[in-house]
Design an enzyme around this catalytic site. Structure first.
Site, PDB file in Angstrom:
ATOM      1  N   GLY A 231       0.920  -1.102  -0.095  1.00 48.80           N
ATOM      2  CA  GLY A 231      -0.019   0.216  -0.019  1.00 48.80           C
ATOM      3  C   GLY A 231       0.880   1.305   0.113  1.00 48.80           C
ATOM      4  CD  GLU A 252       5.652  -2.064  -9.570  1.00 43.89           C
ATOM      5  OE1 GLU A 252       4.342  -1.982  -9.717  1.00 43.89           O
ATOM      6  OE2 GLU A 252       6.488  -2.200 -10.124  1.00 43.89           O
ATOM      7  CD  GLU A 385      -5.498   0.056  -3.478  1.00 39.66           C
ATOM      8  OE1 GLU A 385      -4.733   0.214  -2.475  1.00 39.66           O
ATOM      9  OE2 GLU A 385      -5.190  -0.497  -4.444  1.00 39.66           O
TER      10      GLU A 385
HETATM   11  P1  NAD Z   1       0.865  -3.273   2.850  1.00 33.60           P
HETATM   12  O1  NAD Z   1       1.312  -2.108   2.707  1.00 33.60           O
HETATM   13  O2  NAD Z   1       0.177  -3.400   4.337  1.00 33.60           O
HETATM   14  O3  NAD Z   1       1.888  -4.620   3.282  1.00 33.60           O
HETATM   15  C1  NAD Z   1       2.857  -4.958   2.237  1.00 33.60           C
HETATM   16  C2  NAD Z   1       3.939  -5.538   2.924  1.00 33.60           C
HETATM   17  O4  NAD Z   1       4.796  -4.562   3.650  1.00 33.60           O
HETATM   18  C3  NAD Z   1       3.914  -6.514   3.961  1.00 33.60           C
HETATM   19  O5  NAD Z   1       4.806  -7.618   4.069  1.00 33.60           O
HETATM   20  C4  NAD Z   1       3.878  -5.878   5.334  1.00 33.60           C
HETATM   21  O6  NAD Z   1       4.187  -6.542   6.490  1.00 33.60           O
HETATM   22  C5  NAD Z   1       5.268  -4.808   4.982  1.00 33.60           C
HETATM   23  N1  NAD Z   1       5.135  -3.393   5.360  1.00 33.60           N
HETATM   24  C6  NAD Z   1       3.966  -2.887   6.387  1.00 33.60           C
HETATM   25  N2  NAD Z   1       4.336  -1.856   6.722  1.00 33.60           N
HETATM   26  C7  NAD Z   1       5.854  -1.855   6.592  1.00 33.60           C
HETATM   27  C8  NAD Z   1       6.910  -0.864   6.972  1.00 33.60           C
HETATM   28  N3  NAD Z   1       6.505   0.259   7.486  1.00 33.60           N
HETATM   29  N4  NAD Z   1       8.215  -1.090   6.704  1.00 33.60           N
HETATM   30  C9  NAD Z   1       8.502  -2.197   5.790  1.00 33.60           C
HETATM   31  N5  NAD Z   1       7.418  -3.214   5.580  1.00 33.60           N
HETATM   32  C10 NAD Z   1       6.194  -2.663   6.029  1.00 33.60           C
HETATM   33  O7  NAD Z   1      -0.114  -4.030   1.828  1.00 33.60           O
HETATM   34  P2  NAD Z   1      -0.920  -5.386   1.671  1.00 33.60           P
HETATM   35  O8  NAD Z   1      -2.135  -4.988   2.537  1.00 33.60           O
HETATM   36  O9  NAD Z   1      -0.188  -6.416   1.882  1.00 33.60           O
HETATM   37  O10 NAD Z   1      -1.406  -5.154   0.149  1.00 33.60           O
HETATM   38  C11 NAD Z   1      -2.266  -4.420  -0.435  1.00 33.60           C
HETATM   39  C12 NAD Z   1      -1.699  -3.378  -1.058  1.00 33.60           C
HETATM   40  O11 NAD Z   1      -0.836  -3.868  -2.021  1.00 33.60           O
HETATM   41  C13 NAD Z   1      -2.785  -2.678  -1.899  1.00 33.60           C
HETATM   42  O12 NAD Z   1      -2.761  -1.192  -1.890  1.00 33.60           O
HETATM   43  C14 NAD Z   1      -2.449  -2.956  -3.401  1.00 33.60           C
HETATM   44  O13 NAD Z   1      -2.705  -1.975  -4.417  1.00 33.60           O
HETATM   45  C15 NAD Z   1      -1.078  -3.052  -3.282  1.00 33.60           C
HETATM   46  N6  NAD Z   1      -0.487  -3.896  -4.477  1.00 33.60           N
HETATM   47  C16 NAD Z   1       0.242  -3.307  -5.465  1.00 33.60           C
HETATM   48  C17 NAD Z   1       0.551  -4.236  -6.443  1.00 33.60           C
HETATM   49  C18 NAD Z   1       1.515  -3.557  -7.562  1.00 33.60           C
HETATM   50  O14 NAD Z   1       2.249  -4.107  -8.377  1.00 33.60           O
HETATM   51  N7  NAD Z   1       1.371  -2.178  -7.888  1.00 33.60           N
HETATM   52  C19 NAD Z   1       0.504  -5.586  -6.571  1.00 33.60           C
HETATM   53  C20 NAD Z   1      -0.251  -6.003  -5.369  1.00 33.60           C
HETATM   54  C21 NAD Z   1      -0.683  -5.302  -4.311  1.00 33.60           C
END
Ligand code: NAD
Length: 495
Positions: A231, A252, A385
């Site tokens: 995210g 991404e 989103e």
């Molecule tokens: P998220 O951002 O909550 O987590 C993603 C990853 O980051 C997890 O492994 C999480 O533990 C880690 N993380 C969270 N905070 C962090 C920090 N402060 N430092 C380092 N790592 C951290 O996202 P999510 O809920 O797992 O996934 C959903 C999001 O991902 C949506 O916004 C979606 O659009 C996006 N997404 C984007 C793509 C792309 O290619 N553009 C593909 C798939 C998902």
């Protein structure tokens, strides 16, 4: 915490390790709320060990000929092919996407690993003429070093593999930090590379929270690059932390992807595309269709078609091949989506859905009704989103207005237009602010041999997949070979 589920460790230096006294967490099947497996909440000390193992393994892996690295990847693709049915089922059980999509997640992994294995015989550089005589100029690609791959839960095998395979073929060593709620999928991925003979330390797995494990990874000076998918909020934090260490951070992030439906569109074709784009993976793809921008001439007809089809759309057990949509991935996801649905009920007109499903199998999991709102452009549900099975429909009067609406969001990942007018299709390719544009197809459907990524808040300019993935994980070295046997001065010598 229950103790009857299988317990997994961290994968560090080629061994599965269980740090003594480690805290643990469990992953949950979102269709049943049953625990699936238990994992270590890694500490900064565990992360330090994993990075140490990766740093130690780096010189030997870097000097392994790239075609040999490719052979290891090909073996991993083979192992995963043998395990496809089992791993696809685990994807469905742990993340909730329907079984066809669970298997598709694994197939995408296989395709990408195979594709990257082939890169072992390319990793092209350039040869460029010199301005001086008897001087040969070229570029070669070199690995960055130890890289951190931080991944989300929505493509729980494909996204880790997109990063791991590209990083490894380029000669880097990897520490993977997957989303906690799909840690079993990540463990299955790592086991495949282990079985394929990846040398100890070349690929390491640390499970645990983003705030502890993710932060420790991003801040460690031995990590030269961070590849992050998730995210916007977490992405921004990772970017800022990485910037302090002057690291390359590849992001991404989210999307708010539009389908534009023009008055000359093939409506039955668009109907199938919109349903798949909006409600496939319960709307939890970064490329999911979350906005439908419809020309007023076909607006009423298409909305009628859409709501009619949704009235017999099957939501239920994701392991049943006849199910169209499974649960959403977690309690947090359900809560966030229901909050957006409440916002939508206040600012827009609910056409269908808008509820948590109850009764029978629904009571056991996180099941939501596919939801459609009719809204004006500018409402929160039309711009933010949601990442769930919620589609916002917006009426427009012409092509220019459709493009204006499509572009007026913070994101720019995927986009689509349905039209039979070839000129308009090509104009849309030029006009839509997005990393990906589909013509007469929904916003989802990436293929591994093509670059993937977005503009605006969707990322910071890089692309995954295709040969672009190699750029993410390599440095370019420029080489000058002077075979004139005399000092030649560029920009000064003229002969
Ligand atoms: P998220 O951002 O909550 O987590 C993603 C990853 O980051 C997890 O492994 C999480 O533990 C880690 N993380 C969270 N905070 C962090 C920090 N402060 N430092 C380092 N790592 C951290 O996202 P999510 O809920 O797992 O996934 C959903 C999001 O991902 C949506 O916004 C979606 O659009 C996006 N997404 C984007 C793509 C792309 O290619 N553009 C593909 C798939 C998902």
């Amino acid at each position: 915490m229950s103790s009857h589920v299988e317990e997994f460790g961290l994968f560090i230096g080629g061994k599965w390790v269980n740090p003594p006294g480690a805290k643990r967490f469990e992953t949950i099947n979102p269709a049943t709320k049953e625990p699936l497996a238990s994992f270590v909440s890694a500490t900064p000390a565990d992360v330090d060990r994993a990075i140490g193992a990766a740093a130690e393994a780096f010189p030997a892996w870097k000097s392994t000929p790239a075609p040999k690295r490719g052979a290891v990847l090909l073996a991993a693709a083979q192992k995963l092919t043998e395990r496809k049915a089992a791993v696809g089922q685990i994807v469905t059980q742990e993340m909730g996407k329907v079984i066809g999509e669970g298997l598709g997640d694994v197939q995408e992994s296989i395709d990408f690993i195979e594709y990257m294995a082939g890169e072992g015989r390319r990793l092209f550089g350039e040869t460029v003429p010199s301005e001086l005589r008897r001087k040969f100029c070229l570029t070669v690609r070199q690995p960055k070093g130890v890289v951190a791959c931080i991944t989300p839960w929505n493509f729980p095998t494909a996204i880790p593999n997109w990063k791991i395979a590209a990083a490894l073929i380029s000669g880097n060593t990897v520490v993977l930090k997957p989303a906690s709620n799909t840690a079993l999928c990540a463990t299955e991925v790592v086991k495949v590379y282990e079985a394929a003979g990846v040398p100890p330390g070349v690929l390491n797995l640390v499970t645990g929270s983003g705030s502890v494990v993710g932060t420790a990874l991003v801040e460690d000076p031995r990590i030269r690059a961070v590849s992050f998918t998730g995210g916007v909020d977490a992405g921004r934090e990772v970017y800022v932390r990485g910037a302090r260490g002057l690291k390359m951070v590849h992001l991404e992030l989210g999307g708010k992807n539009p389908v534009i439906l023009m008055e000359d569109a093939d409506l039955p074709l668009a109907l199938e595309g919109v349903l798949f784009g909006a409600f496939g993976t319960s709307g939890q793809r970064c490329t999911a269709t979350s906005r439908l921008i419809v020309h007023e001439k076909v607006y009423d007809t298409f909305l009628h078609m859409l709501t009619e089809r949704l009235s017999h759309f099957s939501v239920g057990d994701p392991l049943d091949p006849k199910t169209g949509m499974g649960p959403v991935a977690s309690a947090d996801q359900e809560k966030k989506i229901l909050e957006y649905i409440e916002i939508g009920k206040k600012e827009a007109t609910l056409l269908t859905g808008g509820t948590k499903l109850t009764g029978g199998v629904y009571d056991r999991g996180y099941f939501l009704a596919p939801t459609i709102f009719e809204t004006k452009h500018g409402s929160r549900i039309s711009k933010e989103e949601i990442f769930g099975p919620v589609l916002s429909v917006i009426r427009v009067g012409n092509y220019d207005e459709a493009v204006r609406v499509a572009n007026d969001v913070a994101y720019g990942l995927s986009s689509s237009i349905y039209t039979r007018d070839v000129n308009r299709a090509f104009r849309a390719i030029e006009d839509l602010e997005a990393g990906i544009t589909y013509i007469n197809a929904p916003t989802i459907g990436a293929e591994v041999q093509l670059p993937f990524g977005g503009v605006k808040n969707t990322g910071n300019g890089g692309r995954e997949a295709g040969t672009a993935a190699i750029e993410e994980f390599t440095e370019i070295k420029t080489v000058f070979v002077d075979f004139s046997a005399k000092l030649q001065k560029a920009q000064i010598d003229t002969e």
